[in-house]
Motif scaffolding. Structure first.
Motif, PDB file in Angstrom:
ATOM      1  N   UNK A 147      23.439 -17.724  19.328  1.00  0.00           N
ATOM      2  CA  UNK A 147      23.287 -16.774  18.232  1.00  0.00           C
ATOM      3  C   UNK A 147      22.643 -17.417  17.021  1.00  0.00           C
ATOM      4  N   UNK A 148      22.984 -18.693  16.793  1.00  0.00           N
ATOM      5  CA  UNK A 148      22.379 -19.424  15.686  1.00  0.00           C
ATOM      6  C   UNK A 148      20.879 -19.601  15.883  1.00  0.00           C
ATOM      7  N   UNK A 149      20.424 -19.687  17.120  1.00  0.00           N
ATOM      8  CA  UNK A 149      18.989 -19.807  17.376  1.00  0.00           C
ATOM      9  C   UNK A 149      18.232 -18.537  17.013  1.00  0.00           C
ATOM     10  N   UNK A 150      18.790 -17.393  17.363  1.00  0.00           N
ATOM     11  CA  UNK A 150      18.005 -16.161  17.217  1.00  0.00           C
ATOM     12  C   UNK A 150      18.080 -15.558  15.811  1.00  0.00           C
ATOM     13  N   UNK A 151      19.153 -15.811  15.045  1.00  0.00           N
ATOM     14  CA  UNK A 151      19.269 -15.175  13.732  1.00  0.00           C
ATOM     15  C   UNK A 151      18.208 -15.654  12.734  1.00  0.00           C
ATOM     16  N   UNK A 152      18.059 -16.961  12.470  1.00  0.00           N
ATOM     17  CA  UNK A 152      16.992 -17.399  11.556  1.00  0.00           C
ATOM     18  C   UNK A 152      15.600 -17.094  12.103  1.00  0.00           C
ATOM     19  N   UNK A 153      15.450 -17.174  13.431  1.00  0.00           N
ATOM     20  CA  UNK A 153      14.147 -16.872  14.033  1.00  0.00           C
ATOM     21  C   UNK A 153      13.742 -15.437  13.747  1.00  0.00           C
ATOM     22  N   UNK A 154      14.714 -14.521  13.756  1.00  0.00           N
ATOM     23  CA  UNK A 154      14.414 -13.118  13.464  1.00  0.00           C
ATOM     24  C   UNK A 154      13.851 -12.969  12.057  1.00  0.00           C
ATOM     25  N   UNK A 155      14.469 -13.628  11.086  1.00  0.00           N
ATOM     26  CA  UNK A 155      13.961 -13.566   9.718  1.00  0.00           C
ATOM     27  C   UNK A 155      12.592 -14.236   9.602  1.00  0.00           C
ATOM     28  N   UNK A 156      12.412 -15.359  10.309  1.00  0.00           N
ATOM     29  CA  UNK A 156      11.113 -16.023  10.285  1.00  0.00           C
ATOM     30  C   UNK A 156      10.011 -15.132  10.824  1.00  0.00           C
ATOM     31  N   UNK A 157      10.296 -14.399  11.890  1.00  0.00           N
ATOM     32  CA  UNK A 157       9.311 -13.473  12.461  1.00  0.00           C
ATOM     33  C   UNK A 157       8.984 -12.338  11.497  1.00  0.00           C
ATOM     34  N   UNK A 158      10.002 -11.804  10.821  1.00  0.00           N
ATOM     35  CA  UNK A 158       9.746 -10.739   9.850  1.00  0.00           C
ATOM     36  C   UNK A 158       8.920 -11.267   8.686  1.00  0.00           C
ATOM     37  N   UNK A 159       9.258 -12.450   8.217  1.00  0.00           N
ATOM     38  CA  UNK A 159       8.535 -13.040   7.084  1.00  0.00           C
ATOM     39  C   UNK A 159       7.057 -13.236   7.422  1.00  0.00           C
ATOM     40  N   UNK A 160       6.784 -13.694   8.642  1.00  0.00           N
ATOM     41  CA  UNK A 160       5.406 -13.977   9.029  1.00  0.00           C
ATOM     42  C   UNK A 160       4.625 -12.721   9.379  1.00  0.00           C
ATOM     43  N   UNK A 161       5.315 -11.663   9.774  1.00  0.00           N
ATOM     44  CA  UNK A 161       4.646 -10.475  10.298  1.00  0.00           C
ATOM     45  C   UNK A 161       4.355  -9.430   9.231  1.00  0.00           C
ATOM     46  N   UNK A 162       5.268  -9.268   8.282  1.00  0.00           N
ATOM     47  CA  UNK A 162       5.129  -8.188   7.305  1.00  0.00           C
ATOM     48  C   UNK A 162       4.408  -8.657   6.049  1.00  0.00           C
ATOM     49  N   UNK A 163       3.507  -7.829   5.530  1.00  0.00           N
ATOM     50  CA  UNK A 163       2.913  -8.103   4.220  1.00  0.00           C
ATOM     51  C   UNK A 163       3.988  -8.079   3.144  1.00  0.00           C
ATOM     52  N   UNK A 164       3.710  -8.733   2.018  1.00  0.00           N
ATOM     53  CA  UNK A 164       4.710  -8.862   0.958  1.00  0.00           C
ATOM     54  C   UNK A 164       5.229  -7.521   0.485  1.00  0.00           C
TER      55      UNK A 164
ATOM     56  N   UNK B 196      15.236 -12.812  -1.554  1.00  0.00           N
ATOM     57  CA  UNK B 196      15.125 -13.851  -2.579  1.00  0.00           C
ATOM     58  C   UNK B 196      15.121 -15.236  -1.935  1.00  0.00           C
ATOM     59  N   UNK B 197      15.997 -15.445  -0.954  1.00  0.00           N
ATOM     60  CA  UNK B 197      16.077 -16.755  -0.293  1.00  0.00           C
ATOM     61  C   UNK B 197      14.828 -17.013   0.543  1.00  0.00           C
ATOM     62  N   UNK B 198      14.498 -16.074   1.413  1.00  0.00           N
ATOM     63  CA  UNK B 198      13.378 -16.271   2.340  1.00  0.00           C
ATOM     64  C   UNK B 198      12.048 -16.206   1.604  1.00  0.00           C
ATOM     65  N   UNK B 199      11.931 -15.292   0.649  1.00  0.00           N
ATOM     66  CA  UNK B 199      10.667 -15.113  -0.054  1.00  0.00           C
ATOM     67  C   UNK B 199      10.339 -16.232  -1.016  1.00  0.00           C
ATOM     68  N   UNK B 200      11.344 -16.959  -1.500  1.00  0.00           N
ATOM     69  CA  UNK B 200      11.093 -18.071  -2.424  1.00  0.00           C
ATOM     70  C   UNK B 200      10.939 -19.401  -1.710  1.00  0.00           C
ATOM     71  N   UNK B 201      11.023 -19.397  -0.379  1.00  0.00           N
ATOM     72  CA  UNK B 201      10.813 -20.622   0.398  1.00  0.00           C
ATOM     73  C   UNK B 201       9.377 -20.659   0.909  1.00  0.00           C
ATOM     74  N   UNK B 202       8.773 -21.851   1.054  1.00  0.00           N
ATOM     75  CA  UNK B 202       7.437 -21.938   1.649  1.00  0.00           C
ATOM     76  C   UNK B 202       7.453 -21.398   3.076  1.00  0.00           C
ATOM     77  N   UNK B 203       6.308 -20.940   3.531  1.00  0.00           N
ATOM     78  CA  UNK B 203       6.218 -20.334   4.853  1.00  0.00           C
ATOM     79  C   UNK B 203       6.676 -21.288   5.954  1.00  0.00           C
TER      80      UNK B 203
END
Length: 540
Positions: free
Chosen positions: A136-153, A405-412
């Motif tokens: 579960x720990x593998x897929x949760x941050x990966x899900x946010x990473x995929x959303x961050x990379x896929x969606x425009x700001x 705020x957490x994900x958006x303020x971190x580098x890609x």
């Protein structure tokens, strides 16, 4: 063969080197909204398992002949593995790609779930629950990473809003689904249900998800950093699990020892991160006041939410005498408002920024927790529903806004680590809330029970009897011995429920105070500076 998109991660809103790779022109690979649906299916399993299993625990205990302590580890093992692994798992996603990490997490989680359903001993159940937490720990941050990379700001907040809605609805809906499955099928079905859901998530993931990798993604692993951080988080969460008076107690040398080891471990970790070439968590990340405030806000929100909700389930079932299904249904206003409020919160945060929605959300949470401190043994469903709905409405913008705020303020290139930070903050906050508010409850019950018992004219208790009665009352159970006359049993029940209510009221007021502090923290947040880094990675 997996497509890749190279992304400029300078934080200046750069565009991918090959934006055409991310467009949905060739099939549906990389489509933002379908990506959201795919990761939501996987995340739903993890969020659901956080609460659905609590309903199955009594049946598991009876069927497998487990002790109470062994059954506790069905939950503790899961959350411990999840909390310890989240940030490291996020780093794995940053290194090897979030698509692969997500798919491995889904497969492992579903397989572990099926193995639990086939287990015939409590030891195997606990072992596979730990594996569930790791995958579960593998897929949760990966899900946010995929959303961050896929969606425009400009669409990211809405996506995170829907993502938060899925987590909130799954967490709050777990007891309802768990009650139905345990009552009408068996306890194994609580775990077997993850298998078809996992298969669906894998099929969608292979078909839909596009692998995005930052140009300057990490190339090595900070092994010592991983060991120090994992040990520190383990010691912290372990101390919180064992700190309640029914276990070690807050003043016990073992509790203080593990808390001290955790503090020392975090200090050594922070020192080491300044020396290593590619740190697990670059400490410069926390130079962003907004990101740091987002992490603190997530912890405070989880303390108020998880800690408060912990006692509400006992209140509904043990004081009001509801079945698990009825108790879950009474929480539908909370679930419903999170479902409705999360996408709306995403839209508000996109338009106005995070500060006012976050502060307003924690303000509503504080009011709701204060309202829950006024609940009595005979409070009607309408009043309860009002406070539950207000709580859901307050939590929705915080779940969405603090995540952005957490994900958006971190580098890609650190989006996975940022996602791990967000989830770890929630897990630690939830454990802290349950432990601290549990201590408040225990202290209030211990101070009030003897006096209430004497005022009711009941026979005095021995110290051992009073200790046993206190433990029962802390979860709303009247300590009525078999064969007790009805009149005496009624008096004991009244004392137990009144004392439980006084404890729950004190815990709810503390949760309200935590929410007030979170209002102040919310004003330190701001829109993600790096949210545009992945904006060109996909077109909607």
């Amino acid at each position: 063969m997996t497509s890749q998109t190279t992304i400029d991660t300078t934080g200046s809103g750069g565009i991918p080197a090959s934006p055409s790779d991310a467009t949905p022109g060739k099939g549906l690979r990389g489509h933002p909204w379908l990506t959201l649906i795919t990761v939501a299916v996987g995340v739903m399993m993890v969020a659901l398992d956080g609460t659905i299993v609590a309903i199955a625990n009594p049946a598991i205990q009876k069927d497998l002949g487990a002790t109470f302590a062994e059954v506790q580890w069905i939950t503790n093992g899961y959350f411990l593995a999840l909390a310890v692994s989240l940030i490291t798992a996020g780093k794995l996603g940053d290194r090897f790609g979030h698509r692969q990490t997500f798919l491995i997490g889904v497969v492992g989680f579903a397989a572990a779930s099926g193995a639990i359903g086939l287990s015939d001993s409590i030891a195997f159940v606990v072992v596979f629950r730990v594996l569930q937490g790791l995958f579960g720990a593998l897929l949760m941050p990966a899900a946010l990473g995929l959303l961050r990379a896929t969606f425009p700001a400009e669409k990211l907040n809405m996506a995170i809003g829907i993502w938060g809605m899925v987590i909130g609805a799954s967490t709050a809906g777990g007891p309802i689904l768990g009650g139905v499955l345990v009552e009408h099928v068996n306890w194994q079905s609580v775990f077997f249900i993850n298998v078809p859901v996992g298969v669906l998530a894998v099929v969608l993931g292979v078909w839909i998800l596009l692998d995005h990798r930052a140009e300057n993604a990490p190339r090595s692993f900070d092994i010592l950093g991983i060991a120090l951080l994992s040990t520190s988080v383990f010691c912290l969460v372990w101390a919180l699990i064992k700190a309640p008076p029914s276990e070690w107690g807050w003043g016990d040398a073992k509790t203080l020892g593990f808390l001290g080891a955790s503090v020392l471990g975090f200090a050594l970790f922070a020192f080491w991160e300044t020396k290593v070439k590619e740190p697990l968590i670059p400490l410069a990340l926390f130079r962003s006041v907004a990101l740091s405030a987002g992490v603190v806000l997530m912890v405070l929100m989880a303390i108020a939410f998880m800690g408060g909700l912990f006692f509400v389930t006992f209140y509904l079932q043990n004081v009001h005498g509801m079945s698990p299904i009825d108790a879950g249904l009474h929480l539908l206003p909370l679930t419903g408002m999170m479902i409705v409020g999360s996408p709306l919160a995403g839209a508000m945060i996109t338009k106005f920024g995070p500060r006012v929605p976050l502060a307003g959300g924690m303000g509503l949470t504080a009011i709701a927790m204060y309202g829950m401190s006024t609940l009595e043994t005979d409070t009607g469903s309408g009043v309860m529903s009002l406070w539950f709905a207000l709580l859901g409405l307050g939590l929705a913008p915080v779940m969405v806004g603090a995540t952005e705020v957490i994900v958006g303020n971190a580098p890609m290139e650190l989006s996975g680590v940022a996602g791990g930070l967000q989830q770890a903050a929630m897990q630690i906050g939830g454990s802290l809330g349950t432990a601290v508010l549990g201590a408040v409850m225990a202290s209030k019950v211990n101070s009030d029970l003897a006096g209430n018992w004497a005022k009711a004219g009941l026979p005095p208790l021995t110290p051992e009897q009073e200790h046993q009665a206190s433990e029962a009352v802390q979860v709303g159970v009247p300590p009525v011995a078999p064969g007790t006359p009805d009149a005496i049993a009624a008096k004991i029940t009244g004392v137990a429920h009144d004392t439980f209510i006084s404890g729950m009221s004190a815990a709810s007021l503390v949760a309200a105070g935590v929410a007030v502090v979170a209002v102040l923290v919310a004003f330190l947040t701001k829109r993600g500076e790096n949210a545009g880094a992945g904006a060109g990675a996909a077109h909607i």
